[in-house]
Design a protein around this motif. Structure first.
Motif, PDB file in Angstrom:
ATOM      1  N   HIS A 125       0.838  -1.195   0.000  1.00 53.09           N
ATOM      2  CA  HIS A 125       0.000   0.000   0.000  1.00 53.09           C
ATOM      3  C   HIS A 125       0.875   1.247   0.000  1.00 53.09           C
ATOM      4  O   HIS A 125       1.789   1.389   0.830  1.00 53.09           O
ATOM      5  CB  HIS A 125      -0.890  -0.007   1.244  1.00 53.09           C
ATOM      6  N   VAL A 126       0.615   2.149  -0.962  1.00 55.91           N
ATOM      7  CA  VAL A 126       1.366   3.399  -1.036  1.00 55.91           C
ATOM      8  C   VAL A 126       0.800   4.369   0.006  1.00 55.91           C
ATOM      9  O   VAL A 126      -0.380   4.726  -0.043  1.00 55.91           O
ATOM     10  CB  VAL A 126       1.276   4.019  -2.445  1.00 55.91           C
ATOM     11  N   ILE A 127       1.655   4.782   0.933  1.00 57.82           N
ATOM     12  CA  ILE A 127       1.218   5.621   2.049  1.00 57.82           C
ATOM     13  C   ILE A 127       1.102   7.084   1.636  1.00 57.82           C
ATOM     14  O   ILE A 127       0.204   7.800   2.089  1.00 57.82           O
ATOM     15  CB  ILE A 127       2.201   5.476   3.234  1.00 57.82           C
ATOM     16  N   LEU A 181       9.066   7.465  -1.977  1.00 57.54           N
ATOM     17  CA  LEU A 181       7.833   6.685  -1.906  1.00 57.54           C
ATOM     18  C   LEU A 181       7.841   5.791  -0.657  1.00 57.54           C
ATOM     19  O   LEU A 181       8.831   5.127  -0.366  1.00 57.54           O
ATOM     20  CB  LEU A 181       7.696   5.819  -3.159  1.00 57.54           C
ATOM     21  N   LYS A 182       6.707   5.786   0.072  1.00 56.54           N
ATOM     22  CA  LYS A 182       6.565   4.950   1.261  1.00 56.54           C
ATOM     23  C   LYS A 182       5.525   3.865   0.996  1.00 56.54           C
ATOM     24  O   LYS A 182       4.414   4.159   0.528  1.00 56.54           O
ATOM     25  CB  LYS A 182       6.126   5.795   2.458  1.00 56.54           C
ATOM     26  N   LEU A 183       5.882   2.629   1.295  1.00 57.28           N
ATOM     27  CA  LEU A 183       4.981   1.500   1.044  1.00 57.28           C
ATOM     28  C   LEU A 183       4.945   0.577   2.241  1.00 57.28           C
ATOM     29  O   LEU A 183       5.975   0.323   2.877  1.00 57.28           O
ATOM     30  CB  LEU A 183       5.431   0.699  -0.180  1.00 57.28           C
ATOM     31  N   GLN A 184       3.735   0.043   2.522  1.00 57.95           N
ATOM     32  CA  GLN A 184       3.595  -0.912   3.615  1.00 57.95           C
ATOM     33  C   GLN A 184       2.938  -2.188   3.111  1.00 57.95           C
ATOM     34  O   GLN A 184       1.941  -2.160   2.385  1.00 57.95           O
ATOM     35  CB  GLN A 184       2.772  -0.337   4.763  1.00 57.95           C
ATOM     36  N   GLU A 185       3.521  -3.305   3.522  1.00 61.68           N
ATOM     37  CA  GLU A 185       2.967  -4.621   3.194  1.00 61.68           C
ATOM     38  C   GLU A 185       1.611  -4.800   3.868  1.00 61.68           C
ATOM     39  O   GLU A 185       1.426  -4.447   5.036  1.00 61.68           O
ATOM     40  CB  GLU A 185       3.932  -5.702   3.675  1.00 61.68           C
ATOM     41  N   LYS A 186       0.659  -5.360   3.149  1.00 61.93           N
ATOM     42  CA  LYS A 186      -0.656  -5.707   3.684  1.00 61.93           C
ATOM     43  C   LYS A 186      -0.899  -7.206   3.475  1.00 61.93           C
ATOM     44  O   LYS A 186      -0.241  -7.858   2.680  1.00 61.93           O
ATOM     45  CB  LYS A 186      -1.751  -4.892   2.998  1.00 61.93           C
ATOM     46  N   GLY A 187      -1.891  -7.712   4.158  1.00 67.33           N
ATOM     47  CA  GLY A 187      -2.250  -9.116   3.970  1.00 67.33           C
ATOM     48  C   GLY A 187      -1.643 -10.034   5.007  1.00 67.33           C
ATOM     49  O   GLY A 187      -1.135  -9.592   6.024  1.00 67.33           O
ATOM     50  N   PRO A 188      -1.716 -11.344   4.788  1.00 66.62           N
ATOM     51  CA  PRO A 188      -2.088 -11.974   3.509  1.00 66.62           C
ATOM     52  C   PRO A 188      -3.591 -12.055   3.269  1.00 66.62           C
ATOM     53  O   PRO A 188      -4.373 -12.265   4.189  1.00 66.62           O
ATOM     54  CB  PRO A 188      -1.508 -13.390   3.653  1.00 66.62           C
ATOM     55  N   TYR A 189      -3.957 -11.890   2.000  1.00 74.87           N
ATOM     56  CA  TYR A 189      -5.300 -12.156   1.511  1.00 74.87           C
ATOM     57  C   TYR A 189      -5.202 -13.469   0.735  1.00 74.87           C
ATOM     58  O   TYR A 189      -4.557 -13.523  -0.317  1.00 74.87           O
ATOM     59  CB  TYR A 189      -5.776 -11.024   0.596  1.00 74.87           C
ATOM     60  N   THR A 190      -5.826 -14.506   1.267  1.00 78.64           N
ATOM     61  CA  THR A 190      -5.598 -15.846   0.730  1.00 78.64           C
ATOM     62  C   THR A 190      -6.796 -16.327  -0.100  1.00 78.64           C
ATOM     63  O   THR A 190      -7.948 -16.214   0.326  1.00 78.64           O
ATOM     64  CB  THR A 190      -5.324 -16.840   1.865  1.00 78.64           C
ATOM     65  N   ILE A 222      -6.768  -0.419  -1.207  1.00 85.90           N
ATOM     66  CA  ILE A 222      -5.313  -0.375  -1.346  1.00 85.90           C
ATOM     67  C   ILE A 222      -4.950   0.664  -2.414  1.00 85.90           C
ATOM     68  O   ILE A 222      -5.599   0.751  -3.457  1.00 85.90           O
ATOM     69  CB  ILE A 222      -4.753  -1.754  -1.767  1.00 85.90           C
ATOM     70  N   THR A 223      -3.904   1.442  -2.145  1.00 83.91           N
ATOM     71  CA  THR A 223      -3.387   2.385  -3.138  1.00 83.91           C
ATOM     72  C   THR A 223      -2.082   1.842  -3.700  1.00 83.91           C
ATOM     73  O   THR A 223      -1.179   1.472  -2.940  1.00 83.91           O
ATOM     74  CB  THR A 223      -3.131   3.766  -2.509  1.00 83.91           C
ATOM     75  N   GLN A 224      -2.008   1.774  -5.026  1.00 85.47           N
ATOM     76  CA  GLN A 224      -0.814   1.250  -5.684  1.00 85.47           C
ATOM     77  C   GLN A 224      -0.522   2.031  -6.957  1.00 85.47           C
ATOM     78  O   GLN A 224      -1.355   2.789  -7.461  1.00 85.47           O
ATOM     79  CB  GLN A 224      -1.004  -0.234  -6.041  1.00 85.47           C
ATOM     80  N   MET A 225       0.689   1.823  -7.490  1.00 84.39           N
ATOM     81  CA  MET A 225       0.967   2.291  -8.841  1.00 84.39           C
ATOM     82  C   MET A 225       0.056   1.553  -9.812  1.00 84.39           C
ATOM     83  O   MET A 225      -0.175   0.355  -9.650  1.00 84.39           O
ATOM     84  CB  MET A 225       2.431   2.019  -9.203  1.00 84.39           C
ATOM     85  N   GLU A 231      10.988   3.763   0.920  1.00 85.18           N
ATOM     86  CA  GLU A 231      10.789   3.406   2.321  1.00 85.18           C
ATOM     87  C   GLU A 231       9.784   2.259   2.352  1.00 85.18           C
ATOM     88  O   GLU A 231       8.635   2.424   1.928  1.00 85.18           O
ATOM     89  CB  GLU A 231      10.285   4.590   3.130  1.00 85.18           C
ATOM     90  N   LEU A 232      10.209   1.118   2.855  1.00 85.81           N
ATOM     91  CA  LEU A 232       9.402  -0.092   2.803  1.00 85.81           C
ATOM     92  C   LEU A 232       9.157  -0.597   4.222  1.00 85.81           C
ATOM     93  O   LEU A 232      10.071  -0.588   5.059  1.00 85.81           O
ATOM     94  CB  LEU A 232      10.143  -1.151   1.976  1.00 85.81           C
ATOM     95  N   TYR A 233       7.915  -1.030   4.482  1.00 87.06           N
ATOM     96  CA  TYR A 233       7.549  -1.475   5.821  1.00 87.06           C
ATOM     97  C   TYR A 233       6.871  -2.844   5.757  1.00 87.06           C
ATOM     98  O   TYR A 233       6.076  -3.118   4.845  1.00 87.06           O
ATOM     99  CB  TYR A 233       6.600  -0.473   6.489  1.00 87.06           C
ATOM    100  N   PHE A 234       7.198  -3.694   6.752  1.00 89.00           N
ATOM    101  CA  PHE A 234       6.508  -4.972   6.895  1.00 89.00           C
ATOM    102  C   PHE A 234       5.076  -4.710   7.351  1.00 89.00           C
ATOM    103  O   PHE A 234       4.720  -3.599   7.758  1.00 89.00           O
ATOM    104  CB  PHE A 234       7.218  -5.867   7.916  1.00 89.00           C
ATOM    105  N   SER A 235       4.259  -5.760   7.317  1.00 87.24           N
ATOM    106  CA  SER A 235       2.856  -5.612   7.710  1.00 87.24           C
ATOM    107  C   SER A 235       2.695  -5.219   9.173  1.00 87.24           C
ATOM    108  O   SER A 235       1.678  -4.635   9.554  1.00 87.24           O
ATOM    109  CB  SER A 235       2.093  -6.919   7.439  1.00 87.24           C
TER     110      SER A 235
END
Length: 740
Positions: A94-96, A110-119, A162-165, A587-591
């Protein structure tokens, strides 16, 4: 004095003779039973293992039509006795800070955070399966996917935003070598259909402000944000209704169109804001649809009928000359069909949840419902990480109407050579894929958009249209269904495979990935499995893979820019084992909110070298665990991250050269990572362990049969020898008695 009977015969002699005969019978019986046990023991050590071995191989190969009619082949991930569930966990990033990047691209990271899991659970269906004369099974297939709340994170729902490229926008702009070229083509295609004067169209094409708003309208339509879509339609509608008016009136209308404010993320094209379901399963796209149906009228007027008569597996010269146009016609006809039968309804349902049914109906009546009436505003399916390239969720449609359009896949049955089992010969109708350009000489740079365009114009791997500048890779490698089994021996199920590496065909990258035996074992549900993993240096540039896009522009990624028509990259999740500069640009972040840094991913040795932490490696590495005797993968994990970047133009600017020319090109931005997994069920594991125990009885039966049989023979022989001695002594006594 000896006792006698009435006839004078000695009773003691009769008893001795009776005992003697009993010993003889017992001896012979014991010897016979001993021989039987020896024979049974030998059979248990020879025939029984051979029978088990044949059974294991027979279950692996497919040499009879009945083998391809079983549920385990036709529906391998369903709930049949021999089926194994297949799950696909989707982790979007997700783009913050999207607006900060749009407003200040030069100073904002760019700041991004992992989301999920969506299974999701995968349900695969194979059909039209036949066996060929060259030991291949030929079939078609499609997937259905069902969300699994219990296997997703506790708060994860498919309706999460979710916001993404925007990958569709990125691909469209890349394939036209920039936003400006993209919108120029769309203006040239759309406006003439509404009788806009040619001089006005030329004026629009020369006016940057008008072009920018045309692009914003298109982006708004593609946003799948229903309020923005309605605003885009309301902005575009008045100018499209000017057809037939004077050129002066038309030009006034376009000048008013230029002044309409269309600001915000939903009109940017750079970022998209959608539900997880829409991201994962793909969404309808006006950009793709309008591009695909440029020649729709020409195709429907008779060109397509000519194409249908062409056999492109053995094309004539006339068909070859028309191949490119026939491909366009095929896509145009399919886009219209999908719009009418599926995509427009999908868009209406999506919009209804945001703006209500009445407004959603107005939206589709002004746009995609026009596709069937006038050939305008057709949609095409946008791909999704879960649903794949097709962009079609087949659980939502009548699959029967698509079955004739599905291409064939072929896979080796193992009947000719067991070592070839599961090798693909053709995947989704393709035997060879274009994967890279030999003209790309600077491996530290990404392809530019014009280079991608040129490649796509000449990317054929057809022998009749060979281009030496195009690197082609044949479809090669196995699937994840089965491998050459080690079989069984007198000791039971064999515990070591005959191979130390296995090539797996990656259908996303269109190339094989080699997994190596690690020399270690894994245990799943009490079963010992042989553990395979890819080389940690797989994504590093080497002499052997310089023509595959691996390690371009840095180690740790595989560049798919040329074949995908967009700067897309595959890598392990979080660029594990890759060049650490990949983590510096974003900038990358775990869930859990923790930052993804060199420190969180790597240990530093005394000499300064960096090694991935063992817990990180275990969490994000792909692996394959194979049960040796059966050759079946009882447990596997495919973990792969997909990233995007904006391509450069020839002048060094980004493809976003119309509305956002300062967006930095070549920054590799993670979009999502996936974990595909399948593990043997408990019932199958219990069945396997029972069969393994049964097969393991062969050696004990052999040994015990031989020992017990030989013992019986020995004891029986003793009785027989004793009988012979006593019988010989008895005869001597009888002779002496007679002579007296």
């Amino acid at each position: 004095m000896k006792a006698t009977d009435d006839s004078g015969v000695s009773l003691q002699d009769d008893t001795e003779r009776s005992n003697c005969c009993s010993r003889r019978v017992i001896g012979i019986t014991l010897v016979l039973f001993g021989v039987i046990f020896i024979v049974l023991g030998i059979l248990s050590g020879t025939y029984f293992p051979s029978m088990v071995n044949r059974s294991l191989i027979g279950r692996a190969i497919m040499c009879d039509e009945s083998d391809i009619s079983h549920d385990s082949f036709l529906h391998p991930y369903n709930d049949c006795d021999d089926c194994v569930p297949y799950y696909y966990s989707y982790h979007p990033f997700h783009v913050i800070n999207p607006m900060d990047v749009l407003l200040n691209p030069n100073s904002t990271k760019l700041k991004l955070q992992e989301k999920g899991p969506y299974t999701y659970r995968r349900y695969l269906e194979r059909f039209d399966a036949t066996l060929t004369d060259d030991n291949m099974v030929k079939f078609k297939f499609f997937d259905k996917w069902v969300f699994q709340p219990s296997l997703s994170c506790e708060e994860c729902k498919p309706t999460d935003i979710i916001t993404q490229m925007d990958g569709v926008y990125n691909a469209a702009a890349t394939r036209k070598a920039g936003e400006r070229n993209l919108v120029l083509e769309l203006v040239s295609v759309v406006l003439p259909k509404y009788n806009i004067d040619a001089t006005v169209i030329e004026a629009v094409k020369e006016n940057t402000g008008m072009l920018r708003n045309f692009l914003r309208v298109l982006n708004g339509l593609n946003s799948m944000h229903a309020p923005s879509m309605l605003k885009a339609v309301a902005t575009l509608g008045p100018v499209l209704q000017l057809g037939g008016a004077s050129s002066e009136k038309q030009l006034e209308g376009f000048k008013a169109f230029e002044q309409v404010p269309l600001d915000g993320m939903h009109f940017s094209g750079i970022f998209t804001n959608r539900t997880v379901e829409a991201m994962a399963m793909g969404t309808p796209s006006f950009t793709l649809g309008i591009s695909a149906t440029v020649d729709l009228t020409k195709c429907e007027s008779g060109k397509f009928q000519f194409c249908e008569a062409c056999d492109f597996s053995k094309p004539s010269s006339a068909c070859l000359q028309s191949r490119a146009q026939c491909d366009k016609c095929s896509k145009a006809i399919k886009a219209k069909m999908l719009t009418v039968l599926y995509l427009c309804d999908k868009l209406e349902n999506l919009a209804s949840s945001q703006i209500g049914k009445q407004n959603a109906n107005i939206l589709v009546e002004l746009t995609c419902r026009q596709c069937n009436k006038t050939g305008n505003f057709c949609l095409a399916p946008g791909p999704g990480p879960v649903v794949g390239k097709s962009g079609i969720d087949y659980k939502e449609v009548d699959v029967e109407m698509f079955k004739t359009t599905f291409p064939f896949t072929t896979r080796n049955t193992g009947c000719g050579n067991i070592q070839d089992i599961s090798n693909y010969g053709m995947y989704n109708g393709v035997k060879t894929n274009p994967i890279w350009s030999r003209n790309h000489t600077n491996s530290s740079m990404n392809p530019t958009a014009p280079e991608v365009v040129l490649f796509r114009e000449n990317e054929s791997c057809d022998p009749d249209e060979k281009n030496d500048a195009v690197v082609c890779s044949p479809v090669q490698g196995k699937g994840t269904s089965g491998y050459p089994p080690a079989g069984a021996s007198v000791k039971g199920f064999n515990s070591k495979l005959s191979f130390t590496s296995v090539d797996i065909y990656n259908s996303e990258s269109k190339q094989k990935v080699t997994l190596f035996d690690t020399g270690t074992s894994s245990h799943v549900k009490g079963i010992r499995l042989q553990h395979f993993r890819p080389d940690t240096k797989y994504f590093d540039k080497t002499t052997g893979n310089e023509d595959t896009g691996i390690g371009v522009p840095v180690n740790g990624v595989q560049n798919l820019g040329y074949p995908k028509g967009i700067l897309m990259f595959f890598s392990p999740p979080f660029f594990m084992h890759g060049d650490t500069s990949l983590l510096d640009a974003i900038e990358l972040y775990f869930s859990d909110g923790k930052s993804v840094t060199k420190t969180s991913m790597y240990n530093t040795d005394g000499d300064g070298s960096m090694m991935v932490k063992s817990d990180v490696d275990d969490k994000f590495s792909s692996y394959l665990n194979i049960e040796p005797a059966t050759g079946r993968p009882f447990d596997f994990r495919k973990r792969q991250m997909s990233s995007y970047a904006f391509a450069r133009l020839s002048d060094g600017k980004s493809i976003s050269n119309l509305n956002y020319p300062d967006i930095k090109p070549d920054i590799i931005v993670p979009a999502y990572w996936i974990e595909a997994r399948a593990t043997i069920t408990s019932s199958l594991a219990d069945k396997f362990k029972s069969n393994k125990k049964l097969a393991a009885l062969s050696l004990p039966f052999l040994i015990s049969g031989l020992i017990f049989g030989m013992t019986l023979v020995a004891v029986g022989s003793f009785f027989i020898v004793k009988y012979q001695r006593e019988h010989s002594g008895s005869n001597q006594k009888t002779v002496m008695s007679s002579s007296v």
